[in-house]
Design a protein around this motif. Structure first.
Motif, PDB file in Angstrom:
ATOM      1  N   ILE A 169       0.836  -1.199   0.000  1.00  0.00           N
ATOM      2  CA  ILE A 169       0.000   0.000   0.000  1.00  0.00           C
ATOM      3  C   ILE A 169       0.874   1.253   0.000  1.00  0.00           C
ATOM      4  CG2 ILE A 169      -1.607   1.357   1.406  1.00  0.00           C
ATOM      5  CD1 ILE A 169      -2.848  -1.229   2.329  1.00  0.00           C
ATOM      6  N   ILE A 190      -0.067   4.920   7.534  1.00  0.00           N
ATOM      7  CA  ILE A 190      -1.203   4.403   6.788  1.00  0.00           C
ATOM      8  C   ILE A 190      -2.470   4.861   7.502  1.00  0.00           C
ATOM      9  CG2 ILE A 190      -2.373   2.320   5.965  1.00  0.00           C
ATOM     10  CD1 ILE A 190       0.271   0.889   5.970  1.00  0.00           C
ATOM     11  N   ARG A 191      -3.497   5.236   6.754  1.00  0.00           N
ATOM     12  CA  ARG A 191      -4.755   5.634   7.375  1.00  0.00           C
ATOM     13  C   ARG A 191      -5.326   4.496   8.215  1.00  0.00           C
ATOM     14  NH1 ARG A 191      -6.618   6.769   2.180  1.00  0.00           N
ATOM     15  NH2 ARG A 191      -8.412   5.451   2.691  1.00  0.00           N
ATOM     16  N   ASP A 234      -8.350   3.490   8.619  1.00  0.00           N
ATOM     17  CA  ASP A 234      -9.332   2.652   7.928  1.00  0.00           C
ATOM     18  C   ASP A 234      -8.641   1.645   7.008  1.00  0.00           C
ATOM     19  OD1 ASP A 234      -8.541   4.859   6.331  1.00  0.00           O
ATOM     20  OD2 ASP A 234     -10.287   4.639   5.051  1.00  0.00           O
ATOM     21  N   GLN A 235      -7.505   2.036   6.415  1.00  0.00           N
ATOM     22  CA  GLN A 235      -6.741   1.092   5.604  1.00  0.00           C
ATOM     23  C   GLN A 235      -6.153  -0.019   6.474  1.00  0.00           C
ATOM     24  OE1 GLN A 235      -4.039   3.997   3.663  1.00  0.00           O
ATOM     25  NE2 GLN A 235      -4.722   3.140   1.731  1.00  0.00           N
ATOM     26  N   SER A 289      -8.972  -2.485   7.386  1.00  0.00           N
ATOM     27  CA  SER A 289      -9.608  -3.251   6.309  1.00  0.00           C
ATOM     28  C   SER A 289      -8.625  -4.093   5.510  1.00  0.00           C
ATOM     29  CB  SER A 289     -10.353  -2.311   5.357  1.00  0.00           C
ATOM     30  OG  SER A 289      -9.467  -1.372   4.778  1.00  0.00           O
ATOM     31  N   SER A 290      -7.346  -3.726   5.535  1.00  0.00           N
ATOM     32  CA  SER A 290      -6.350  -4.447   4.735  1.00  0.00           C
ATOM     33  C   SER A 290      -5.678  -5.538   5.538  1.00  0.00           C
ATOM     34  CB  SER A 290      -5.291  -3.470   4.209  1.00  0.00           C
ATOM     35  OG  SER A 290      -4.265  -4.173   3.532  1.00  0.00           O
ATOM     36  N   PHE A 296      -0.637  -5.006   4.079  1.00  0.00           N
ATOM     37  CA  PHE A 296       0.007  -3.741   3.706  1.00  0.00           C
ATOM     38  C   PHE A 296       1.519  -3.843   3.754  1.00  0.00           C
ATOM     39  CE2 PHE A 296      -1.226  -3.643   8.139  1.00  0.00           C
ATOM     40  CZ  PHE A 296      -0.091  -3.210   8.808  1.00  0.00           C
ATOM     41  N   ALA A 336     -14.652   0.174   7.235  1.00  0.00           N
ATOM     42  CA  ALA A 336     -13.727  -0.943   7.448  1.00  0.00           C
ATOM     43  C   ALA A 336     -14.455  -2.121   8.090  1.00  0.00           C
ATOM     44  CB  ALA A 336     -12.561  -0.490   8.326  1.00  0.00           C
TER      45      ALA A 336
END
Length: 263
Positions: free
Chosen positions: A133, A141-142, A144-145, A148-149, A152, A246
């Motif tokens: 990412i 990193i945000r 929400d990322q 949900s990820s 990364f 997320a």
């Protein structure tokens, strides 16, 4: 103190782990130790590794077969490095300056706790360059990322600070799947930043037929995916409430995994 401790966990995959070990031992321009954790293999892995690498690695065995999270923490207990590198026993490094280059990136910020890199995914019929990412300008990193990820940073590319590992308590032994991603997520959520070496340093081998420490193609794997996502929601419930998108992503994965497992 040693600059880097490299941890490889293995179970019944001697031909593969030998390749991983050799790729680590080829590292240059850095002081490192290699800790190989045999998770009670039944294929003579421990004896074979002891015979071939007796004076080159720290070879240890878990008290009983305990899967990758416990085995990695067990390996960490034998480590002495300021930084911790992880490598899957079926993967290997293809850059003999990998650790050296990553250590240089740690010097750019005192708050960096993880340095990853690009990697090459080796399939049955093709190879593909994979990039993690994209980071923001301040190497975060945000949230929400993060929630949900699941990938990364690739686990076999990661170099972590010992300080961050200790702060979050290492790997979560209750996490059945995605143990390395969970570790990285908790480190970043605790306030550390990350960086990425924009070069492919590692090869991730998904082409072999050896049994994996965590299954990827089976009904059991589908139920593990559902269980992992539910456990993650429970662990970070407040953050998921703040970031409902997320939460939706994770719940959708739970439903899809259950449908696959029951089909």
């Amino acid at each position: 103190m040693t600059a880097c401790s490299v941890i490889i966990c293995t179970f019944n995959r001697y031909p593969l782990v030998k390749r991983a070990i050799d790729s680590v031992l080829s590292q240059k321009n850095v002081d490192f130790e290699l800790i190989v954790v045999d998770d009670c293999s039944t294929d003579n892995t421990f004896a074979a590794l002891h015979s071939e690498y007796e004076n080159k690695i720290k070879l240890v065995k878990t008290p009983q077969n305990s899967k990758v999270a416990y085995s990695t923490n067990f390996g960490f207990s034998y480590s002495s490095g300021d930084h911790i590198a992880l490598l899957g026993d079926d993967d290997y490094w293809n850059d003999n300056l990998k650790l050296y280059k990553q250590l240089q990136l740690f010097d750019k910020s005192k708050n960096i706790a993880i340095v990853g890199s690009y990697w090459v995914e080796l399939g049955n019929t093709r190879q593909e360059l994979v990039k993690p990412i994209q980071l923001s300008s301040n190497n975060y990193i945000r949230v929400d990322q993060l929630l949900s990820s699941g990938s990364f940073i690739c686990g076999s590319t990661a170099l972590l600070s010992r300080e961050a590992w200790i702060k979050v308590g290492g790997m979560d032994v209750c996490q059945r799947k995605g143990t390395d991603s969970d570790l990285f997520r908790r480190i970043v959520l605790s306030g550390f930043s990350i960086n990425t070496l924009p070069e492919p340093t590692s090869t991730i081998d998904i082409s072999h037929t050896f049994k994996r420490m965590t299954p990827i193609h089976s009904n059991i794997s589908s139920f593990l995916v559902a269980q992992t996502n539910l456990y993650l929601i429970k662990k970070h419930w407040l953050l998921f409430c703040i970031h409902p998108a997320a939460l939706f992503v994770r719940l959708r994965r739970v439903i899809a995994a259950l449908v696959r497992g029951l089909s």
